[in-house]
Design a protein around this motif. Structure first.
Motif, PDB file in Angstrom:
ATOM      1  N   ASN A   1      -0.251   3.791   1.517  1.00  0.00           N
ATOM      2  CA  ASN A   1      -0.668   4.340   2.804  1.00  0.00           C
ATOM      3  C   ASN A   1       0.239   3.787   3.906  1.00  0.00           C
TER       4      ASN A   1
ATOM      5  N   PRO B   1      -2.528   1.130   6.406  1.00  0.00           N
ATOM      6  CA  PRO B   1      -3.802   0.643   5.864  1.00  0.00           C
ATOM      7  C   PRO B   1      -4.490  -0.287   6.859  1.00  0.00           C
TER       8      PRO B   1
ATOM      9  N   ASP C   1      -8.356  -1.467   0.810  1.00  0.00           N
ATOM     10  CA  ASP C   1      -8.369  -0.009   0.910  1.00  0.00           C
ATOM     11  C   ASP C   1      -7.769   0.590  -0.359  1.00  0.00           C
TER      12      ASP C   1
ATOM     13  N   SER D   1       0.845  -1.194   0.000  1.00  0.00           N
ATOM     14  CA  SER D   1       0.000   0.000   0.000  1.00  0.00           C
ATOM     15  C   SER D   1       0.875   1.237   0.000  1.00  0.00           C
TER      16      SER D   1
END
Length: 637
Positions: free
Chosen positions: A577, A580, A585, A575
């Motif tokens: 992010n 996550p 997501d 990810s």
């Protein structure tokens, strides 16, 4: 509660730790797995995984044989490709004693250390030629109008950067519009370069065997895991033994090579020049034909290197300049005429591109000389046929009237207009480096410009104008060969980069006991009367985190869904992010999975999972309850 793999782990009751979280694999795996791996018919119905973009299976990774006496590097570029090699005994004495090949440009009669990345296959899809020879043959076929059934591929490397997850059936389109699977195209290209090198070795040295060679394949650092795995698979398809393959990230290879060069002034040395001393931090600006990679390295006291900033970059390489020129021609003659010309008159089209490529490499930022490029008579005739006026009359009426003139088959372009073809590429490169320099907490001593596009005087001046007041800007001699030669050095010392920064957050897909206070109702599933939360992202490393080469960064313990399960699946996601929550997501993608066989029984035995980062590949190491250790990589199917 105990951790469970998302394959489907049941909650393990433990009097010692009743509150340990349950982590399991999603319950949508079995059908996909059985379809992809027909031999795994004994996978229980609860065994599941969320996606099947990249598939892998248990396979112990063998180290490169210690007995290899040669390292050969294949620098597979968007525009140009080549190879270099050195012997182990030469490396021990002089690391920079690296051998290459001189390729003849068939149309120009020149000799170069690389040749164009072009592949030509017959109508039966058999390899005819690669590189300059392939280009020349295809041009000859085009002139005789015999090219329609032949498969000609060029600048196809960038296709891997455009695809998030590369499936085994991913296809490329040849110039004749026909499709062929990408693995065949890349595999045949690597095979050609491999066999050419073997021919040179067998001709020049007695007794050299294929197994004596470690092969290094270069890839851009900003490529995703799927593309890197694909290149490894293509090398295997080319006939290279898996244990003899190393993948080198292009800016890292260049950095390793530049580390060997005396590129800084030192009056205390006999030559007056020396290598970067320990503690030096420098930015690698790798500008190739397709991509631009940027990263920051620091020299350590043991002369190794560590990465201080994760590799970043984009599609801002030299081909962007080519596209700007082609857009200019298209506007000049009209989109329909230009598309018709480029499709029906391949020889003229490719020759025009070759001439522009030569002029592009020679362009100087301070020159006010008019640039002359041959514009095919056929293109002018096609324009006249479509508009009933000569192309030169159209130019006089256009916004280019003071900047472009046509004399016979010569297109004469004003210097400022020609240099404007570089604008988009140069702007994006400078802006990206500026953002990185401004955000980096510690100053760097120098910017090292490497890669073929870094030899452009226009780009060199832009970088110097933008940063020379803050740092040194160094362009090594033969900047276009730094990656290829550095990949050879990397093959001799693959642990030279001791630390790297993660480009993504990585984790394993799991399930946990459902908690209505924490988990959305949509994620709730029920198995054997137990409410579970599906698709949990169990984080192992975070984006930007420093990882030590070859060392496990984290360890997690997982359990099967059922005592009757016959495999432990470890499903890896990444990810953008840093934290996550779920594997679906936004910004999350499946990297692949690894299957570890287990013996069904009456107890829920656990496995420890360790992810080993830092190399160009991610390796999973699992430890069974009986203490046996298994190591594998995540592979595409």
């Amino acid at each position: 509660m105990s951790k469970r793999l998302e394959k489907g782990a049941r909650k393990k009751r433990s009097s010692e730790d009743p509150h340990q979280p349950v982590r399991r694999q999603p319950d949508r795996f079995t059908a996909s797995l059985r379809k992809a791996l027909p031999t795994m018919q004994n996978v229980p119905s609860k065994t599941s995984i969320k996606t099947r973009q990249s598939l892998g299976s248990e396979e112990v990774v063998s180290p490169t044989p210690n007995g290899n006496i040669i390292v050969a590097a294949i620098d597979f570029g968007t525009t140009y490709s080549g190879y270099a090699f050195s012997f182990k005994h030469e490396f021990n004495i002089n690391p920079l004693k690296i051998h290459g090949n001189e390729w003849r440009n068939v149309t120009q009669g020149q000799m170069n250390a690389k040749q164009q990345t072009c592949l030509l296959l017959t109508s039966e899809r058999k390899l005819h030629s690669f590189g300059n020879e392939a280009k020349a043959k295809y041009l000859s076929l085009s002139v005789e109008n015999k090219h329609e059934d032949w498969y000609f591929f060029w600048e196809f490397k960038m296709s891997l950067h455009q695809v998030k997850e590369i499936q085994g059936n991913y296809q490329l389109t040849a110039e004749n519009g026909k499709k062929l699977d990408a693995l065949t195209v890349f595999g045949l290209s690597i095979r050609y370069l491999k066999e050419h090198l073997l021919e040179v070795l067998h001709r020049s040295f007695s007794g050299v065997k294929d197994r004596d060679i470690t092969w290094v394949i270069t890839v851009p650092a900003i490529w995703n895991d799927s593309a890197k795995k694909f290149m490894r698979k293509a090398a295997e398809m080319a006939g290279i033994t898996k244990s003899c393959i190393e993948i080198a990230l292009e800016p890292e290879a260049a950095s390793i090579y530049c580390r060997q060069l005396p590129i800084t002034r030192d009056p205390q040395t006999e030559t007056g020049m020396t290598k970067f001393p320990s503690g030096t931090r420098y930015l690698i600006l790798d500008c190739g034909g397709g991509t631009v990679d940027v990263t920051v390295h620091e020299v350590l006291e043991d002369n190794n290197l560590k990465e201080l900033h994760k590799a970043t970059g984009g599609r801002w390489g030299g081909t962007v300049v080519n596209k700007a020129f082609l857009n200019f021609i298209s506007k000049l003659v009209g989109t329909e005429v230009f598309q018709d010309f480029s499709t029906k008159h391949k020889s003229d089209y490719l020759e025009m591109l070759d001439e522009f490529e030569n002029k592009k490499r020679m362009a100087r930022p301070d020159s006010m000389e008019i640039v002359t490029i041959r514009i095919p008579i056929m293109l002018q005739d096609m324009f006249r046929g479509a508009s009933n006026i000569p192309l030169n009359d159209q130019v006089v009426k256009s916004k280019y009237k003071d900047k472009v003139h046509i004399v016979g088959d010569k297109l004469r372009i004003d210097a400022d207009l020609f240099k404007s073809f570089f604008d988009d590429s140069v702007r994006d490169i400078i802006a990206h480096v500026r953002d990185l320099m401004d955000s980096f907490p510690r100053p760097v001593k120098a910017i090292l410009m490497v890669g073929g596009f870094s030899e452009s005087p226009v780009l060199q001046k832009a970088v110097k104008d933008g940063f020379q007041k803050e740092v040194e800007v160094i362009i090594p001699l033969d900047a276009s060969l730094c990656i290829m030669k550095g990949a050879v050095l990397f093959g001799h010392q693959p642990s030279k980069i001791t630390e790297r920064r993660c480009r993504f957050t990585y984790g394993v897909a799991t399930v946990v006991s459902f908690d209505k206070e924490q988990h959305p109702e949509a994620k709730k599933i029920e198995i054997d009367g137990e409410e579970l939360c599906n698709d949990i992202f169990d984080k192992h490393v975070e984006v930007g985190q420093t990882v030590v080469t070859g060392e496990a960064q984290s360890t997690s313990t997982y359990y099967p869904m059922s005592a009757t399960d016959t495999v432990f699946p470890v499903v890896l996601f990444r990810s953008t992010n840093p934290d996550p929550k779920f594997v679906d997501d936004r910004g999350c993608e499946c990297v692949g999975y690894y299957l570890l066989e287990r013996t069904p029984g009456t107890r829920l035995d656990s496995i420890e999972v360790r992810l080993i980062f830092g190399g160009s590949d991610i390796v999973v190491e699992s430890v069974k309850a009986d203490g046996s250790v298994h190591r594998a990589d995540f592979k595409m199917d």
